[in-house]
Every structure is written in C-alpha cells, then in structure tokens.
Design an enzyme around this catalytic site. Sequence first.
Site, PDB file in Angstrom:
ATOM      1  N   GLU A   1      25.501  36.201  91.126  1.00 48.37           N
ATOM      2  CA  GLU A   1      25.689  35.411  89.809  1.00 48.37           C
ATOM      3  C   GLU A   1      27.182  35.840  89.205  1.00 48.37           C
ATOM      4  O   GLU A   1      27.321  36.984  89.430  1.00 48.37           O
ATOM      5  CB  GLU A   1      24.647  35.504  88.940  1.00 48.37           C
ATOM      6  CG  GLU A   1      23.142  35.024  89.439  1.00 48.37           C
ATOM      7  CD  GLU A   1      22.183  35.299  88.556  1.00 48.37           C
ATOM      8  OE1 GLU A   1      22.382  35.677  87.188  1.00 48.37           O
ATOM      9  OE2 GLU A   1      20.850  35.391  88.779  1.00 48.37           O
TER      10      GLU A   1
ATOM     11  N   GLU B   1      15.819  39.552  90.568  1.00 48.96           N
ATOM     12  CA  GLU B   1      15.646  40.551  89.439  1.00 48.96           C
ATOM     13  C   GLU B   1      14.135  41.030  89.486  1.00 48.96           C
ATOM     14  O   GLU B   1      13.136  40.876  88.336  1.00 48.96           O
ATOM     15  CB  GLU B   1      15.682  39.814  87.954  1.00 48.96           C
ATOM     16  CG  GLU B   1      17.294  39.595  87.878  1.00 48.96           C
ATOM     17  CD  GLU B   1      18.285  40.802  87.363  1.00 48.96           C
ATOM     18  OE1 GLU B   1      17.648  41.949  87.620  1.00 48.96           O
ATOM     19  OE2 GLU B   1      19.203  40.692  86.808  1.00 48.96           O
TER      20      GLU B   1
HETATM   21  C1  GAL Z   1      20.482  37.053  85.338  1.00 53.03           C
HETATM   22  C2  GAL Z   1      19.315  36.409  85.831  1.00 53.03           C
HETATM   23  C3  GAL Z   1      19.558  34.870  85.599  1.00 53.03           C
HETATM   24  C4  GAL Z   1      19.705  34.694  84.281  1.00 53.03           C
HETATM   25  C5  GAL Z   1      21.105  35.318  83.830  1.00 53.03           C
HETATM   26  C6  GAL Z   1      21.546  35.145  82.547  1.00 53.03           C
HETATM   27  O1  GAL Z   1      20.138  38.630  85.081  1.00 53.03           O
HETATM   28  O2  GAL Z   1      19.049  36.605  87.397  1.00 53.03           O
HETATM   29  O3  GAL Z   1      18.090  34.276  85.711  1.00 53.03           O
HETATM   30  O4  GAL Z   1      18.759  35.396  83.194  1.00 53.03           O
HETATM   31  O5  GAL Z   1      21.009  36.704  84.152  1.00 53.03           O
HETATM   32  O6  GAL Z   1      21.619  33.594  81.996  1.00 53.03           O
END
Ligand code: GAL
Length: 981
Positions: free
Chosen positions: A493, A416
Amino acid sequence: MNISESSAYVEDRSPGSGRLRPRAAFTSDAPVIPLDGAWRFRLATGLDDLTEGLPEAGFDDAAWELLEVPSCWQMAGIPGKPGYGAPAYTNTQYPFPVDPPRVPEQNPTGEYRRAFDVPDGFPIEDTVLRFEGVDSCFAVWLNGIRLGDGKGSRLPTEFDISSALCPGRNVLAVRVHQWSSGSYLEDQDMWWLSGIFRSVSVIARGIEDFFVRADFDHRTGRGTLSVRTTPSARLSIPELGLIDADPAGPYTFEGVTAWSDEEPKLYEGSLTTGGERVGLRIGFRTVAVVDGVLTANGRPLTFRGVNRHEWHPLTGRTLTEETMLADVLLMKQHNVNAVRTSHYPPDTRFLDLCDTHGLWVLDECDLETHGFAYANWRGNPSDDPAWLPAYLDRAERMVQRDKNHPCVVAWSLGNEAGTGQNLAAMAALIREHDDSRPIHYTGNNESGSYVDIYGLMYPGIDEVEAIGRGREQRTTDPAEDEHRRGLPFIACEYAHAMGNGPGLLAEYQAVFESHPRLAGGFVWEWIDHGIAQVAEDGSPFYAYGGDFGEEIHDGNFVADGLVFPDRTPSPGLVEYKKVIEPVRIVIDASTRRIGIRSLHHSRDTGYLRFSWTVEDDGKPVGSGELSVPPVAPGNETLVPWPDDLAAAVDAAAKEASGCEVWLTLRAALAEDASWVDAGHEIGWGQGLLRPSTPPTDFTLAAALVREDAITLGVARFDRRTGALTRLGALDLEGPRLDVWRAPTDNDELGLAAEAAAWRAAGLDRMHHRTLTVEPGPSGLVVSARLAASGSCSGLGIVYRWTTRQAGAGADATGLRLQVTVTPEGDWPVPLPRLGVSMSLLGTDADVEWFGRGPGEAYRDSQAAGRVGRFRSTVVALQTPYVRPQENGNRREVRHARITTSHGPSLLISGLPVIDLTARPWGTAALAAADHHNQLRPDGRIRLHLDSEHHGLGTASCGPPQSPQHVLVAAPATFAVEFAVD
Ligand code: GAL
C-alpha cells in the site's frame, strides 16, 4: 428447540461444521439451480429474537418481506434510508467490545427463507449447495434438516445436500448473524455489512476438483501442463493438439505464448467425465523469485498496482459482473497492471475477468485483526493456537478456490493481522497445496521468515530507495534479517488516494523503476466507498462514516480511492495513468529526435501507433504519424523526426506569433483490444520547440486620482483601500493576497496535521489591512498587511499596478499586477497557497486557458497535465471529492479567458505562468461543507491566481510532505496581467 443453545456456533472459534472440503471454483455444464432472486427475509434483533420454526418447510413466511439475494441487508433501502439496520464504518477499531470470541448480545440476525423447485431429471442424489459469500456467520437448513454452519465471509462454503434434497418443492432456511467469532478476523477498513452478499446455487456434483499447473520456460518457450483431477477425467485442448488425454501428463508444448498482463493468452479446453464438461482456460506462466527479483516468465515484474475493495455505492459489497468488468476495463485503460484484492478474495468472476483481460492479482485472504493494535496486539488471534483452525481454514479455502487462475501471481495471507504462529502455519499450508506462487504478508509492517515477498505499507520514498539498494534497516532477528534481504520488495500500500491526491506518484515511480529488487506497488486504494444518499431537499450525495449515527466511526477515511463512488476517474487516477505509462516518450528538439523507451514486460511496441501534433499557442499547426520500429520490452530507440514533422516545425518557427510552440507525441492502440477500442492513448510526451517572446516593457501610464476613485488606464481602484473595482466594463472585487485553502484530507490528517497548525496560526481567518495607497506617474502602489487576530506574525504585501500609456498598442488595456510578499515575524508553518483571489458576478462562466490541462494539477501531481489550450466551465472545473476540499487547480496557466454572462471577458496572463482555480463559491463555504450537495453557487465566481500551492502529499496515511513540495513562507514576488475583451 432451545434457540440459544443451537446458536453456540456463533461465538465458537471453529470455522464451521457440516461443510464440504474446499475446492476450485469452476462452472460446468452439470445442472445448476440458481437461487439468486427474492427470498423471504426478517431481521431479528438478536439471538433472543429468533423465529421458532424458521427451518421447517411448513413454516408460514407469507407475511415476511422480500429481500434480494445476493445483497447486503443494510443496503436494502439505498439510496435513501437503509432498509434493515444501517451501514457502519470503522477503519481499525472493532465496533463492539473486544472480548474474543464473544460478540454483542444485540446481534442482528437475518432470517432467510427460499422455496425452490427441483426440475424433473435433476440428479438429486449427488448435489451440493454452494454459498459464494455470507457475512459473517450462518447456519443452513434444507427441508428442516440442519446442514451445518459456516464463517469466513468472503469465501465459499458448500454443503452436501444429497440426502436432504427432494424432487419437486424444497425449502431452504438460512440464519445469518451480523457478528460472530469470525468478525474478529474480519476487521478490514470498510463498512460493516451483512447478509448473503454473493450468489447461492444448488449444483449437481460431477467433477469434484482439479488443479491446473501450466508452467512456462522462458529459455525454451516451452509450456508444461499437468492437471490433477478428482475423480479422473479426460483433458482436451484442441489448440495444443491435445484430445481426450489423461490430464496428469505432464505434457510439453513447444513455442506456447505465455500468459501475462500484456498478452493474456488463454488456451481453451475442457475436462470431461461421466457426461460432465468443465471449460478450462489455461495460461502458461511461471512466477519466481530469482536473485531477489520477482520475475514472471523470466522477466522482472514490476507491479503498477491498485488495492481493490469490492464496492458499489448502491449495493455495497454485492457487485454485478458489469461492475467487476467496469473495474477491470478502467484499470487496464489507466495502465494499471496489477490488483491486490484487499483484503479478501473477491467474487471469483473478477478473477475470470483478470484472466481474460490481463491483470496480475495478489490474492489476499479474508483476514484482518487490526483492532488488537489498540491493546498492543495482546490477545491477537494470529498468535493464539485456539484460532489456528480458523486461520488454516481461510487459507485453504482461498487457495483451493483460486488456484487455477493464471492471473493469481502470489498469495497474501491477509492484512494487518499483527504477527504470529498462525500466519506462519497458513503459509506452510499454502505451500503444501501450491508451491508455484510466492507468498506475501505484511502486518504491523513486519514480514516473517515465512514470506517470499518483503512488503511494507506507506513507506517513505527514501525508505523504498534504501530497500532498493539493499540498505534497509536491520531487523532484530538476524536469521529473519538475512531472509528478508534476499526478497523482492513491494509497497503493498502506498500513495493514499484520500480526497485530493495522492501527490508524489511520479517520485515513487521513479524509485520503483530504478532498482530491480523493487517490484513496484499498489496504490491505496481503487474506489471511494461512498454510499449513495439523497438529502431532504432531493440533492444526491455520498455518505461516509458517521452519516448513519454510528457510535464510533472513522469519518471519510473510507473515501480514499482513485475513482469516485460512481467510478468516475479522479485526477489521482489520471495522474497515475501518466506516471506508470509503459511507453516513455522524450522529445529532443536540439537533435530533432524522439526517444521511445518501453517498460513493457513481455510485449514489443508493435501494437502501438505513434502520432504527432505541433501546436502554436495551443492551436494545431500540423499533425501526422510517426513510424517507430517495434521496441522490445526494456529497450529504447531514437527515431529522427520525419520530414513532415520537421517541415511543420520549421513553418511554425517562421510564424512570428510570439507564442509557445509545442510538439506532442502520442502512443495509442493501433487495433481494438479486449479492454478498449483502437485509438486509446497509453502514453504521450511533449517538447517545447519555441518559448514565447517575453512581454516587452512599455511606457507606463500614470495613476489618476479622481473624486471617487483612482484610475489607471481602464482600471478603477477604490481610493481608500486601493482595491481594483472595475476593469473596462467589468465589475470585479479586486485581487488580494490569499494564502488559505480548504484543507485537503492530506492537509488534515497525518502526523504533521498541517491544517491544525494552519488554523492555529490563524490562516483561515486572516485580516487584510491597507497601509498605503500611492498613485504616481508610473502606476499605483498599494501596501498592505495580512495577519490573523492574536498573531504577532503577518505578511507584508506590496501590490504594484502598472499599465501602458494610452494609444501605445493593441494591448493597451493590459493591467499588470506585481505582488511582493514579505513574511514578518515567525512563520513556523508552511503556507497552504500563495496567490491572489478575486471575484466576478456570476454563477458560472466559460473558461478557456492555455497551460497544463485538461485536468486538475498541483505541484506534486502534475505529470498528467499536458500543455495545451482547453475549455471548460467554472462548474465543470470542480472536482467532487466526497468530502469537499481544495480542488480544481489548473497548473502553469500562461493565459486564460473567463466569460460570465455579466460583462466582457476577463483575460488573465501569468507572467510567465500562474495557477488558476475558478469556483462558484468561496473557500470558507468549501471548507465548511461536509458533503458536496451542501455547496451551491452563491452568485460570485471566485478566481484564485496562485504563484504556488503547498504540495498535496499523501500524509493522510503515509509519510509527511516531501521537503521539495513544502510551500515555505518566504519573501516572494509574482506577477499577472489582466485585460478585458
Ligand atoms: C492500511 C490498511 C488499509 C487501509 C489503509 C488506510 O493500514 O491496510 O486497509 O486502512 O491503511 O486507508
């Protein structure tokens, strides 16, 4: 000394000064002076509060406090009150005004001093001072001589101390600033913590650096090895017949065993020079993108991954090796095969453990600039040449440090950090150093043409499916689009494991497994970052954002892991283990065969032992072993039932129990592995061999109207409200329609913000009103309405109570309730749950049930629930999510027995199944609590019997709930039977 001038480095974008070139992390038999332990410490409030003379050897620090190194200074007093400053949590916002590279005047600065003795014979003329990690910026003096300064918190920094070190006593002084220009590059979603949080040591320098390249050719089984060293050294790997050889090679070895997560074969050896010996652990493996598919050793690689932050509830980001090992073992034991080191390189010992036990690692650089998103990425350092040296420095330090780990499968530029030329430059630099691993990056959900893996975070299932088919949306830049179409995909993620959830793991996994382009994903995230606290009344709880009085914070968004802060697996991890099991077992009762499919990458199933159990109504009636010929990776086989299994099934069929008969097959390790003992189960399958006989209709008893009550069999009802008050000798508060649940984090957050809509519709404050109570010859019919004040909508209810005529059989006390629900008016929101709730006297109770278990399950997170007979207590059925919320549901319960110390057991049967939740407190208390220690048994056991729940989803960060798991308010009927025993 003019202190403010000497602190200019803090806001300087430069990554540091006076440092040595980055190099590989390794240990050798060269002398080392470990400097971990108690240091003198003082926390200055800012740069105008620094201690004059701190660096001088003669400075008197005797009155200073002692602080353990490594540690995060805010965690010093935990549990309890923080010792120095306080932890602060933000997700994406910077906790200071965004004015790069400037930081707040109030810049807490840790002043550290440590005296140490150099033993006789220590080679002081060639020595290095090594810091494994200091957050966020620091300057160092040895015996009053300034060595330099550094940034890049989660990366090592070394200084040449040859000319500053002296025999005998030495004094090291370090100034660590909480905020620096580097903080702009470290806006990860985690607690802001500071200090010398990883180890410090003085190392005699011998071998400076080496780079192992160990490739594996899957066509020939040949391994190729070459090691570049500075200075020159000799290489020995006895197992490969290499003794005292020139490391450069290249050497080829026939028939080597390749390294993989499943068989992490390491060939041990050494590099020697000038009396120093460095231990080597060589893993041969080749990672490549072939026709858009990510491969390792020639076979497609699918990540069953997790995102791991370094976390411990008492020590923050300072971890012991035991804690790192605990993570690795837990991951392995839950079928996880990969880790993304979100969002910084971990302690190197973690990578050693991944090499040893077998986990693929997506090694991520210490970089995130998420807070610039609030300015639409204006001024983002990623695209500003002034920051280029800092970006390159971070990339180089990661790659140099970790390049020799076979577990590192790919590099990630960071997280990010938007987009920009500095990221492209990082990728180019990484490729210059190491062209053997692909590069990943996804910022702002865009991938540049400089990456080798297409990654997205929180994609919807449909989107992943489209990418799998190569039908993703085009990007604006045609060249970039074409590049991206040729890349393998990962969900870097997905499945936000915040609170109760994530749902939909099985759905995502099914898609990952159906297209070769999809290389799997990494669940967000491994652990809840709760901080251990003790309330004034002595009760323990875990703190989250806001609990330390932060000016801005993001609440419990920091508690979104698959394990609780103490590393107890959450139901989400248990579900994940089931969903990603590498062996799939399907029972075909009609042909009496068992299908076994292997999703292994490189290992056949010969290491597993298969066993079966037949259960009638959850009681074992037979068990045995099943011999399965080894199934090669990616293959499947059908095994006929062995004779003893067939005989047990036939025998069970003859028993006229009328209950369900299930066959369960388990695959478990035949022998001990490095990460678990023999017998550990990695996969299982179940098949229903015989359904239960549906309850027969019976002659209905009449409801009798007495002076003070209505009776129906052994049941008593309130004459006015029609509520059940007593069943036999058991007092209870009768079941009533209940549609409210304490919102989960997934209900609360996310675009749909369902909980807000529920509250707006008044679902948390519904009033129950009895309309009619009609006792009759075939039972009692009560009609009612559930609605909220101010609302024109409501739920019409008919409770139909029946029971068998007295003397008509053993289950004469059975009391049936059929509930018919009819929504009236507009229902634009889904229902949280649909069922009845009731209560009994008691603070705890034994619970025994036959249904899915043993763990919590919901409609979109129930793969891990096997059908069987389970026992627990009401208190033990609670899942302690860091922020209290709906939890503990047991799914598809056929029958249950609840026993308090206040009367006979209550028997509950679903007709045919019902979801069961039992709690020692009510929904309102659960919904109102911020922390778990606020919940206390209130003297009544609440039972929720639900025909259905709204799904869990993963909306707290991710797509809204899938339509198939939305509990639409629609006409519905469900039924349940009660008895006492
Ligand atoms: C993503 C980020 C993570 C965490 C997640 C939400 O955007 O990369 O670090 O913040 O969202 O928990």
